[in-house]
Each structure stands twice: as structure tokens, then as C-alpha cells.
Design an enzyme around this catalytic site. Structure first.
Site, short mmCIF file in Angstrom:
data_model
loop_
_atom_site.label_atom_id
_atom_site.label_comp_id
_atom_site.label_asym_id
_atom_site.label_seq_id
_atom_site.Cartn_x
_atom_site.Cartn_y
_atom_site.Cartn_z
N GLU A 1 -19.09 -4.96 -4.34
CA GLU A 1 -17.70 -5.38 -4.26
C GLU A 1 -17.44 -6.72 -4.93
O GLU A 1 -16.48 -7.00 -5.54
CB GLU A 1 -17.14 -5.45 -2.88
CG GLU A 1 -15.91 -5.77 -2.40
CD GLU A 1 -14.78 -4.67 -2.78
OE1 GLU A 1 -15.14 -3.46 -3.05
OE2 GLU A 1 -13.80 -4.84 -2.33
N ASP B 1 -5.08 -9.53 -8.65
CA ASP B 1 -5.19 -8.57 -9.63
C ASP B 1 -4.15 -7.77 -10.32
O ASP B 1 -3.55 -7.84 -11.43
CB ASP B 1 -6.40 -7.64 -9.45
CG ASP B 1 -6.00 -6.90 -8.00
OD1 ASP B 1 -5.08 -7.24 -7.38
OD2 ASP B 1 -7.00 -6.25 -7.46
N GLU C 1 0.80 -1.35 0.07
CA GLU C 1 0.03 0.15 -0.07
C GLU C 1 0.78 1.30 0.04
O GLU C 1 0.32 2.35 -0.71
CB GLU C 1 -0.88 0.09 1.21
CG GLU C 1 -1.96 -0.87 1.26
CD GLU C 1 -3.39 -0.72 0.03
OE1 GLU C 1 -3.08 0.44 -0.50
OE2 GLU C 1 -4.01 -1.62 0.07
N GLU D 1 -11.86 0.84 -10.88
CA GLU D 1 -11.23 0.03 -11.64
C GLU D 1 -12.25 0.05 -13.16
O GLU D 1 -11.63 0.01 -14.04
CB GLU D 1 -11.19 -1.60 -11.33
CG GLU D 1 -10.07 -1.46 -10.51
CD GLU D 1 -10.16 -1.10 -9.09
OE1 GLU D 1 -11.14 -0.68 -8.76
OE2 GLU D 1 -9.10 -1.14 -8.30
C1 DMJ Z 1 -6.15 0.83 -5.16
O1 DMJ Z 1 -5.40 0.93 -4.21
C2 DMJ Z 1 -5.44 0.17 -6.34
O2 DMJ Z 1 -6.14 0.45 -7.43
C3 DMJ Z 1 -5.10 -1.31 -6.28
O3 DMJ Z 1 -4.52 -1.80 -7.17
C4 DMJ Z 1 -6.60 -1.97 -5.68
N1 DMJ Z 1 -7.20 -1.27 -4.82
C5 DMJ Z 1 -7.44 0.25 -4.97
C6 DMJ Z 1 -8.67 0.50 -5.45
O4 DMJ Z 1 -9.57 -0.24 -5.43
#
Ligand code: DMJ
Length: 465
Positions: free
Chosen positions: A354, A257, A129, A373
């Protein structure tokens, strides 16, 4: 030589050249999507996206200034790590100010970050993060502003995060203490291990410290090497000390992902052919085993990584990143079809959940976390296809977002897309990503997508080295 023979030879040469040209052109078409016609745009909507960014930012400044994120319902600030703040929202928002041309806000925020963001803190942070939100932002914003203070901060942050990679395999532990370097979180996952190379790699190029690139690349390769030898798939849990899989569910959702995204983008940003090869092997496996055609369209579900046997039919807001990556990788057909499916998921409740069961076409996990996304994918598809339907999609989604998630003090998550009951959090990626991608979808001329690589938090990185 008789004239006819010369003529025949010439004809043959031209034919061979023609054939070669066809082969080269179709090979290129595979890699670089065609971009026909002018990019559609909708400037009034872009201006609205900018106004909403300002609204979210003002809420943060008024009620949560100095904290990581805003809780707009209770009008309070929230910090990720106890009482310590890493200024998540300002750092994540700066590149959006820059992309949107908001010069005064950008200058003020860059200066604020340079003066107030410090890392000498006794807190155990998520390497992933902090890399995608802070390191990525600092690198991107240094490139955009040439403010050396931001590069120095990125360098210091990476030095403090580096102990995370000291496992036997080279795959990083999930958490690292910024002051002591103590590590924690031996069970990690492909997303957290494989979504680091853009930020660390770019920092290596900008500082001349190759160790940053090499360390992140090693982690990526070590992970890739552990894909299943039969299916080529990865699971969602892996022990970074032993290298053994702890969870063999394979899918394109959270915990996996962005690993795929970074394999492809690593090739694009660094010209790293090995990354490109790893992407193509991985995406072939994903298309072979995870793709699921139903009466409602193309989806990507869940299977066991060793057998390839389907064990789940869930898609969701995180999985909606995949059309963007497929499009960037040249597979416009699957990208288009998957985006249509994702949009159907959105349309069922007028905002996406979600998690969504694509067989029953009902939400399974009802929250909406302000995620970007699906908007990001609409933006990439609009860029590569020039099809105005993606702007229309974007318009509906933008108006739905405003309708359901706007509050007087900013934007908030939904506890349920069915009841539309509000939660109390404005994630920093609403400002970093969701509103930025809406803006770029509506006003693509603000930035040349082919000239940058977005990290997974939507911070644009340029190949300036
Ligand atoms: C963001 O922190 C980034 O896009 C990550 O790849 C996935 N989660 C969140 C957004 O959904």
C-alpha cells in the site's frame, strides 16, 4: 513579375507552410501520444484473466450473493452500510462482463440489478464511492446495453445524492443520506470533491438535466481555485463550508490522486477546454514539486503545498495510477520512467505494498488491497507505446496476483506483502478494475481505448451525445 521573384515567393510560402506544419505537428504530439505499430497481445493470458474473473464472481455468488462484497476466507458477505446492501459487486462487475464479451453473465446481471437495486434507504453513503462505483457503472452499462431501467436508476441515485453539494462553496460534503438528504463530513479532500464530473456530466448529457454537469463542474472549479497561489498545489484536507485547507500535505496518493485524472478526462470526454487548462496547470505543479529523482528512478513523493518543501518519500499502490494519466496527457517520458519505478516497488516483494519508501526501498504499509492502478498504467502505456515490455510486466504481475491472492472461494487482500498473510476481503474493484485491466492489457482489441473514457472505477463511458 520576373520569374525569379515568383519563384522566391513560392519558396518562402512553402517554407512558412512547412514551419506551420512542424509547429502544428509538435503541438499535436504534445497532446496526443504517438501510437506506432500493432498493439501487442497475449490471448492465452487474456483467457486466464477471464477465468479468474469468473472464479471471483462464482465465489461472490455462492457465499455473498445479495451483499456488497465477498469475504472469501470466512465465506461470508459484507455490506458497507449496516444491513443494507447496494449490490456493489454485481454493479461494479457488469461492465467487465461486457468488456470481456461474457454475454450470458452480462444479461443476467443487468436484469438482476434492474430488479433488485434500490436506493430508498435510510443510510448515509459516501458521495464519492457511490458515484464512482454505482453511478459510473449505471451510466456506462446503460450506454452499453441501452437498458433504460439502468438510466432511470442512475437518475434516481443522482437525485438522492444531489443534496451533498449544498455547502456554501458548492464543494460536496463527504456523506449524504439517501432517504433524507441529510449531510455529514464537512472536511473532505480533492479526490472526493474532484472525481465526480465524468459520471455526473455524462448523466447530464444522457438525461438532458444540465444541473448534474453544472453541480459537479462547480465543485471541481471551486476546488481548483483554492490551490496554493504560489506553488499551484492542493492539499489533502479541505473544509467544504469555509474552503480552508485542513491538511496541507500534497502528493498524488489517496485523497488527491483521481482529482488530476478527472481534470484531464473531463477535457477528453466533454471537450471542456477549462478542464484541460486546469489539468495542465496542476500537472506542471506536480511535476515541479512532487517529482523526485533518486538512484532508483523517478518517483512522486510528498511536500507541503504552500512551501513545496519535501516532507515524505512514500509512493504506493494508489500513486501507481499516475503513469496512465501522464501517458494520456502526452508525457510518455515521465510515464515510462514512473511505471518502471512502480514495477520496481512491485518486484521487491513480488507484489506491491500500500505504501513504500522509495529511499529505503522498503514497504511502510505492508498490505495489498487487490488494487488495479499499476495494471491500469501498464495497459495505457502498452496502448500508447506499443512496447511489449508492458505485457511482460503484466504477465508477471498477473501470475503474482494469482499466486498470492487466490483462494478457493475467490480473491483476497493481503495483510502483508512481506509475509503474504491473507486478509479476508474481495474488494469489488478487483472485478471492476484489476481483472478488467489485465484482460485489456492482454487483449487490447476487445475495446478501443481512444473511443472511451474510463471513470476511475474502470467503467468505460462513451461520448454518445
Ligand atoms: C477504486 O475504487 C478507484 O480506482 C479509486 O480511484 C481508488 N481506489 C480504488 C482502487 O484502488
Amino acid at each position: 513579375m520576373p520569374k525569379r521573384v515568383v519563384l522566391n515567393s513560392l519558396v518562402q510560402v512553402v517554407a512558412v507552410l512547412g514551419l506551420l506544419l512542424t509547429v502544428v505537428t509538435s503541438a499535436q504530439a504534445q497532446e496526443v501520444p504517438q501510437v506506432p505499430g500493432p498493439v501487442p497481445s497475449d490471448l492465452p493470458l487474456a483467457e486466464r484473466a477471464r477465468q479468474e474473473l469468473l472464479h471471483a464472481w462464482k465465489g461472490y455468488k455462492q457465499y455473498a450473493s445479495g451483499h456488497d462484497e465477498l469475504q472469501p476466507m470466512s465465506r461470508t458477505g459484507k455490506d458497507w452500510y449496516g444491513k443494507e446492501s447496494l449490490l456493489m459487486t454485481p454493479v461494479d462487475t457488469l461492465s467487465t462482463f461486457i468488456v470481456m464479451g461474457m454475454k450470458a453473465e452480462a444479461a443476467e446481471t443487468a436484469d438482476y440489478i434492474a430488479k433488485n437495486l434500490t436506493f430508498d434507504k435510510d443510510i448515509s453513503v459516501s458521495n464519492f464511492e457511490i458515484t464512482i462505483r454505482l453511478l459510473g457503472a449505471l451510466v456506462s452499462n446503460y450506454q452499453a446495453t441501452n437498458d433504460k431501467r439502468l438510466l432511470a436508476k442512475a437518475d434516481e441515485l443522482a437525485t438522492r445524492l444531489l443534496p451533498a453539494f449544498k455547502s456554501k462553496t458548492g464543494m460536496p460534503y463527504r456523506f449524504v443520506n439517501l432517504k433524507t438528504g441529510a449531510v455529514d463530513g464537512v472536511v473532505s479532500n480533492p479526490a472526493e470533491i474532484g472525481t465526480l464530473i465524468l459520471e455526473w456530466g455524462a448523466l447530464a448529457k444522457l438525461t438532458g438535466k444540465a444541473v448534474y454537469f453544472d453541480t459537479a463542474k462547480r465543485a471541481l472549479v471551486e476546488l481548483y481555485k483554492r490551490r496554493d497561489p504560489t506553488t499551484g498545489l492542493v492539499g489533502q484536507g479541505i473544509n467544504v463550508e469555509t474552503g480552508a485547507w485542513t491538511n496541507k500535505n500534497s502528493h498524488v496518493g489517496g485523497a488527491i490522486d483521481s482529482y488530476f485524472e478527472y481534470l484531464l478526462k473531463c477535457e477528453k470526454l466533454f471537450g471542456d477546454a477549462e478542464c484541460g487548462d486546469m489539468y495542465r496547470v496542476s500537472i506542471d505543479a506536480v511535476n515541479k514539486y512532487l517529482a523526485d529523482e533518486t538512484a532508483d528512478g523517478l518517483w512522486y513523493g510528498r511536500v507541503d503545498m504552500t512551501t513545496g518543501k519535501r516532507n515524505g518519500t512514500n509512493f504506493g499502490s494508489l500513486q501507481a495510477f499516475l503513469p496512465a494519466v501522464l501517458a494520456m496527457g502526452g508525457d510518455l517520458d515521465r510515464a515510462r520512467r514512473l511505471q518502471d519505478s512502480a514495477y520496481k516497488m512491485w518486484a521487491v516483494n513480488g507484489i506491491e505494498p500500500e505504501s513504500f519508501n522509495y529511499v529505503t526501498m522498503k514497504p511502510v504499509s505492508e498490505g495489498y488491497n487487490l488494487r488495479p492502478e499499476i495494471v491500469e498504467s501498464a495497459y495505457y502505456l502498452s496502448h500508447y507505446t506499443r512496447d511489449s515490455k508492458y505485457i511482460e510486466m503484466g504477465q508477471t504481475m498477473f501470475l503474482d496476483l494469482v499466486k498470492h491472492c487466490r483462494t478457493d472461494a475467490g480473491y483476497t487482500v493481503l495483510k502483508s506483502v512481506v509475509s503474504k498473510e491473507k486478509g479476508d476481503l474481495q474488494h469489488s474493484f478487483l472485478l471492476a478494475e484489476t481483472l478488467k485491466y489485465f484482460y485489456l492489457l492482454f487483449n487490447p482489441s476487445a475495446l478501443d481505448l481512444d473511443a472511451v473514457v474510463f471513470n476511475t472505477e474502470a467503467h468505460p463511458i462513451r461520448k454518445t451525445w
